[in-house]
Design a protein around this motif. Structure first.
Motif, short mmCIF file in Angstrom:
data_model
loop_
_atom_site.label_atom_id
_atom_site.label_comp_id
_atom_site.label_asym_id
_atom_site.label_seq_id
_atom_site.Cartn_x
_atom_site.Cartn_y
_atom_site.Cartn_z
N ALA A 28 33.45 35.59 -35.37
CA ALA A 28 32.69 36.77 -35.82
C ALA A 28 31.34 36.54 -36.02
O ALA A 28 30.65 37.46 -35.57
N ALA A 29 30.62 35.34 -36.01
CA ALA A 29 29.11 35.16 -36.09
C ALA A 29 28.95 35.42 -34.48
O ALA A 29 27.75 35.70 -34.56
N ASP A 30 29.62 34.94 -33.46
CA ASP A 30 29.25 35.43 -32.16
C ASP A 30 29.22 36.69 -32.09
O ASP A 30 28.12 37.12 -31.13
N ILE A 31 30.05 37.51 -32.52
CA ILE A 31 29.96 38.87 -32.15
C ILE A 31 28.92 39.48 -32.89
O ILE A 31 28.12 40.51 -32.15
N VAL A 32 28.57 39.04 -34.04
CA VAL A 32 27.47 39.73 -34.87
C VAL A 32 26.14 39.50 -34.14
O VAL A 32 25.23 40.12 -33.74
N ARG A 33 26.03 38.09 -33.57
CA ARG A 33 24.84 37.72 -32.80
C ARG A 33 24.66 38.48 -31.52
O ARG A 33 23.65 38.94 -31.19
N ALA A 34 25.83 38.77 -30.69
CA ALA A 34 25.74 39.56 -29.55
C ALA A 34 25.53 40.94 -29.86
O ALA A 34 24.49 41.45 -29.06
N VAL A 35 25.95 41.50 -30.65
CA VAL A 35 25.57 42.97 -31.15
C VAL A 35 24.29 42.94 -31.51
O VAL A 35 23.51 43.76 -31.10
N TRP A 36 23.38 41.99 -32.36
CA TRP A 36 22.19 41.97 -32.68
C TRP A 36 21.47 41.86 -31.44
O TRP A 36 20.22 42.44 -31.34
#
Length: 56
Positions: A28-36
């Motif tokens: 989930a953190a990886d996805i948030v970082r990618a979206v950011w």
């Protein structure tokens, strides 16, 4: 869309989000970082475009 449908979809979205964070927080953190990264790069590119447009 009717208000009731929007409310149900809203709760389903938040429920899934909480489930995803609880079951796999690293992913989930990886996805948030990618979206950011995508959002921030988009704003940087828009800024570059206008700088080039203005000739600076």
């Amino acid at each position: 869309m009717p208000s009731a449908v929007k409310k149900v979809l809203h709760w389903l979205f938040w429920g899934f989000l909480i489930y995803a964070v609880i079951t796999n927080p690293d992913r989930a953190a990886d996805i948030v970082r990618a979206v950011w990264d995508i959002i921030s790069q988009g704003f940087l590119n828009i800024g570059r475009f206008f700088n080039q447009l203005m000739g600076t």
